[in-house]
Motif scaffolding. Structure first.
Motif, short mmCIF file in Angstrom:
data_model
loop_
_atom_site.label_atom_id
_atom_site.label_comp_id
_atom_site.label_asym_id
_atom_site.label_seq_id
_atom_site.Cartn_x
_atom_site.Cartn_y
_atom_site.Cartn_z
N ARG A 145 10.69 1.61 2.10
CA ARG A 145 11.87 2.34 1.56
C ARG A 145 11.78 3.04 0.33
O ARG A 145 10.70 2.78 -0.44
CB ARG A 145 12.99 1.33 1.58
CG ARG A 145 13.49 0.72 2.74
CD ARG A 145 14.00 1.71 3.86
NE ARG A 145 14.72 1.05 4.82
CZ ARG A 145 14.14 0.71 6.05
NH1 ARG A 145 12.65 0.77 5.95
NH2 ARG A 145 14.47 -0.03 7.07
N TYR A 146 12.61 4.20 0.10
CA TYR A 146 12.35 4.82 -1.19
C TYR A 146 13.69 4.47 -1.80
O TYR A 146 14.82 4.65 -0.98
CB TYR A 146 12.12 6.21 -1.04
CG TYR A 146 11.97 7.08 -2.13
CD1 TYR A 146 10.63 7.08 -3.04
CD2 TYR A 146 12.96 7.74 -2.71
CE1 TYR A 146 10.61 7.40 -4.09
CE2 TYR A 146 12.84 8.50 -3.86
CZ TYR A 146 11.65 8.37 -4.82
OH TYR A 146 11.49 9.01 -5.86
N PRO A 147 13.90 4.14 -2.90
CA PRO A 147 15.15 4.13 -3.62
C PRO A 147 16.02 5.31 -3.69
O PRO A 147 15.57 6.35 -3.51
CB PRO A 147 14.94 3.75 -5.29
CG PRO A 147 13.22 3.15 -5.28
CD PRO A 147 12.88 4.05 -3.91
N LYS A 148 17.44 5.05 -3.22
CA LYS A 148 18.25 6.21 -2.94
C LYS A 148 18.44 6.66 -4.41
O LYS A 148 18.72 6.15 -5.39
CB LYS A 148 19.63 5.58 -2.31
CG LYS A 148 19.57 5.09 -0.91
CD LYS A 148 20.95 4.68 -0.49
CE LYS A 148 20.77 4.54 0.93
NZ LYS A 148 22.16 4.22 1.56
N SER A 149 18.57 8.08 -4.41
CA SER A 149 18.91 8.99 -5.61
C SER A 149 20.06 9.67 -5.51
O SER A 149 20.69 9.83 -4.13
CB SER A 149 17.65 9.87 -5.67
OG SER A 149 17.60 10.69 -4.65
N ASP A 171 0.63 -1.30 -0.15
CA ASP A 171 -0.02 0.00 -0.08
C ASP A 171 0.78 1.16 -0.05
O ASP A 171 0.55 2.30 -0.54
CB ASP A 171 -0.90 0.02 1.07
CG ASP A 171 -2.11 -1.00 1.25
OD1 ASP A 171 -3.05 -0.91 0.41
OD2 ASP A 171 -1.87 -1.97 2.09
N GLY A 172 2.00 1.30 0.83
CA GLY A 172 2.62 2.30 0.87
C GLY A 172 3.49 2.50 -0.46
O GLY A 172 3.43 3.59 -1.22
N ARG A 173 4.04 1.56 -1.29
CA ARG A 173 4.48 1.81 -2.58
C ARG A 173 3.67 2.24 -3.51
O ARG A 173 3.94 2.91 -4.27
CB ARG A 173 5.01 0.34 -3.09
CG ARG A 173 6.41 -0.21 -2.25
CD ARG A 173 6.61 -1.46 -2.67
NE ARG A 173 8.12 -1.92 -2.38
CZ ARG A 173 8.85 -2.92 -2.38
NH1 ARG A 173 8.15 -3.93 -3.04
NH2 ARG A 173 9.98 -3.14 -1.92
N ALA A 174 2.34 1.71 -3.40
CA ALA A 174 1.29 2.21 -4.25
C ALA A 174 1.11 3.75 -4.24
O ALA A 174 0.99 4.36 -4.89
CB ALA A 174 -0.02 1.45 -4.25
N THR A 224 9.54 8.37 4.42
CA THR A 224 10.27 8.16 5.85
C THR A 224 9.31 8.57 6.85
O THR A 224 9.25 8.07 7.80
CB THR A 224 11.36 9.16 5.87
OG1 THR A 224 12.42 8.86 4.77
CG2 THR A 224 12.10 9.31 7.17
N THR A 225 8.38 9.51 6.56
CA THR A 225 7.39 9.78 7.39
C THR A 225 6.62 8.89 7.82
O THR A 225 5.85 8.49 8.88
CB THR A 225 6.59 11.12 6.91
OG1 THR A 225 7.45 12.25 6.72
CG2 THR A 225 5.61 11.70 8.08
N PRO A 283 2.22 -11.33 5.84
CA PRO A 283 3.40 -11.63 5.94
C PRO A 283 4.43 -11.25 5.02
O PRO A 283 4.26 -11.41 3.64
CB PRO A 283 3.33 -13.43 6.07
CG PRO A 283 2.06 -13.75 6.40
CD PRO A 283 1.24 -12.61 5.92
N GLY A 284 5.58 -10.55 5.36
CA GLY A 284 6.63 -10.06 4.41
C GLY A 284 6.13 -8.72 3.96
O GLY A 284 6.86 -8.11 2.92
N ASP A 285 4.91 -8.16 4.38
CA ASP A 285 4.60 -7.02 3.61
C ASP A 285 4.22 -5.79 4.60
O ASP A 285 3.81 -4.87 4.39
CB ASP A 285 3.11 -7.22 3.03
CG ASP A 285 2.64 -6.09 2.00
OD1 ASP A 285 3.69 -5.41 1.42
OD2 ASP A 285 1.44 -5.50 1.94
N SER A 286 5.37 -5.85 5.75
CA SER A 286 5.20 -4.87 6.76
C SER A 286 5.50 -3.45 6.40
O SER A 286 6.41 -3.35 5.52
CB SER A 286 6.13 -5.20 8.03
OG SER A 286 6.37 -4.19 9.01
#
Length: 331
Positions: A121-125, A70-73, A93-94, A113-116
């Motif tokens: 994270r956000y890919p480093k730029s 959900d966060g990634r979406a 981060t927030t 499970p595995g979806d905590s």
């Protein structure tokens, strides 16, 4: 074959559920009362987290059941809307911090499970290097203030202190006269997280501050009034952070500096010039009020890049001179 998740919402969002609102208010109270976050920071946290919680509600996902997917979406939806990369990263981060607090508070998080959400994270730029002014530009900026008027004396002292001590605009706006030690050229500031530190400044800032306190500040203070604030507006009240930004921006324009000048640019300039002068990284970290040396480390890259540019320029000039000499010799 992967099963697609719920579609990203289109505005307007769904109403914020009572449970989500209550959790958000408790978290903000914790940040304000325990972590001593500034009001502006709390407003940003509220905006970011509330936006995400409304996103979840629109997707039909409960606060406790939402997971990393959900966060990634949500982050993907923000990018699709053209949200700046830095803002998307901050929200990631927030959100992770909010769910970390929920977990510590004993809230049962029921993601798959595995979806905590704690693993969001956000890919480093590639980190952009800070911009800074040259010493000549700083001189033009400060000398442009009219030392014949009370406001001009204030502006010159303000600009000198911002550059000489590397202070944040909020720190300067919160200064009282009693925080200043002209004898030892020190200033006591209250920084992020309500932490207090000592800033140092040199002779130019000392002289500008003394002139302002002796001649400029009394003229800005209405007769019969007293004030604790160091920097005063024309009505004798405390000069706000927004007004300080206006002073700095206007001074940059008057000095003919082509780029936009703002208080944080002077902070970047302070750090870069300190490291160019071979100051110890840990000392600069303390003076800036950084909790981690990693934050300060980026200024070493700025100083190194500037050094490489100067060396390259010098070598190019040397090659040009040598070529001209050979050409004259051949003739």
């Amino acid at each position: 074959m992967a099963v697609p998740g719920p579609a990203a919402p289109t505005e307007p969002y769904a109403e914020l559920p009572d449970a989500s609102r209550e959790a958000l208010e408790r978290y903000l109270a914790y940040l304000g009362d325990v972590r001593r976050r500034a009001d502006k920071t709390l407003r940003n946290y509220r905006t970011d987290i509330e936006d995400f919680l409304r996103f979840l509600a629109t997707r039909g996902a409960a606060l406790e059941e939402a997971g990393r997917s959900d966060g990634r979406a949500y982050l993907g939806w923000l990018r699709d809307r053209g949200t700046a990369e830095g803002s998307v990263k901050r929200r990631a981060t927030t959100i992770r911090g909010f769910y970390g607090w929920l977990d510590r508070e004993g809230v049962t998080l029921r993601a798959k499970p595995g979806d905590s959400m704690l693993r969001l994270r956000y890919p480093k730029s590639t980190r952009r290097l800070p911009q800074f002014l040259s010493t000549t530009e700083v001189e033009r900026l400060v000398e442009g203030a009219d030392a014949q008027t009370p406001a001009g004396l204030r502006d010159r002292a303000l600009l000198e202190l911002l550059y000489a001590a590397g202070l944040r605009v909020s720190e300067v706006a919160g200064l009282d006269v009693g925080h200043l030690d002209l004898v030892n050229r020190q200033v006591r500031v209250r920084g992020k997280g309500d932490k207090t530190r000592i800033g140092l400044f040199g002779e130019p800032a000392h002289d500008a501050l003394r002139e302002y306190i002796e001649r400029g500040r009394p003229a800005l203070l209405p007769a019969g009034r007293t004030a604790d604030a160091l920097f005063l507006n024309r009505s004798g009240g405390r000069l706000s952070a927004r007004s300080i930004q206006t002073v700095v921006r206007r001074s940059g324009t008057q000095a003919g500096i082509l780029r936009r000048v703002h208080p944080h640019l002077l902070r970047h300039t302070f750090a870069t010039h300190m490291l160019e002068g071979d100051a110890d990284l840990r000392i600069v970290q303390h003076l800036l009020g950084h909790s981690s040396a990693d934050t300060t480390q980026i200024y070493t890259a700025v100083a190194q890049r500037r050094h490489e540019a100067l060396v390259t320029s010098a070598l190019q000039r040397a090659r040009t001179i040598e070529a001209e000499r050979r050409e004259r010799g051949e003739r």
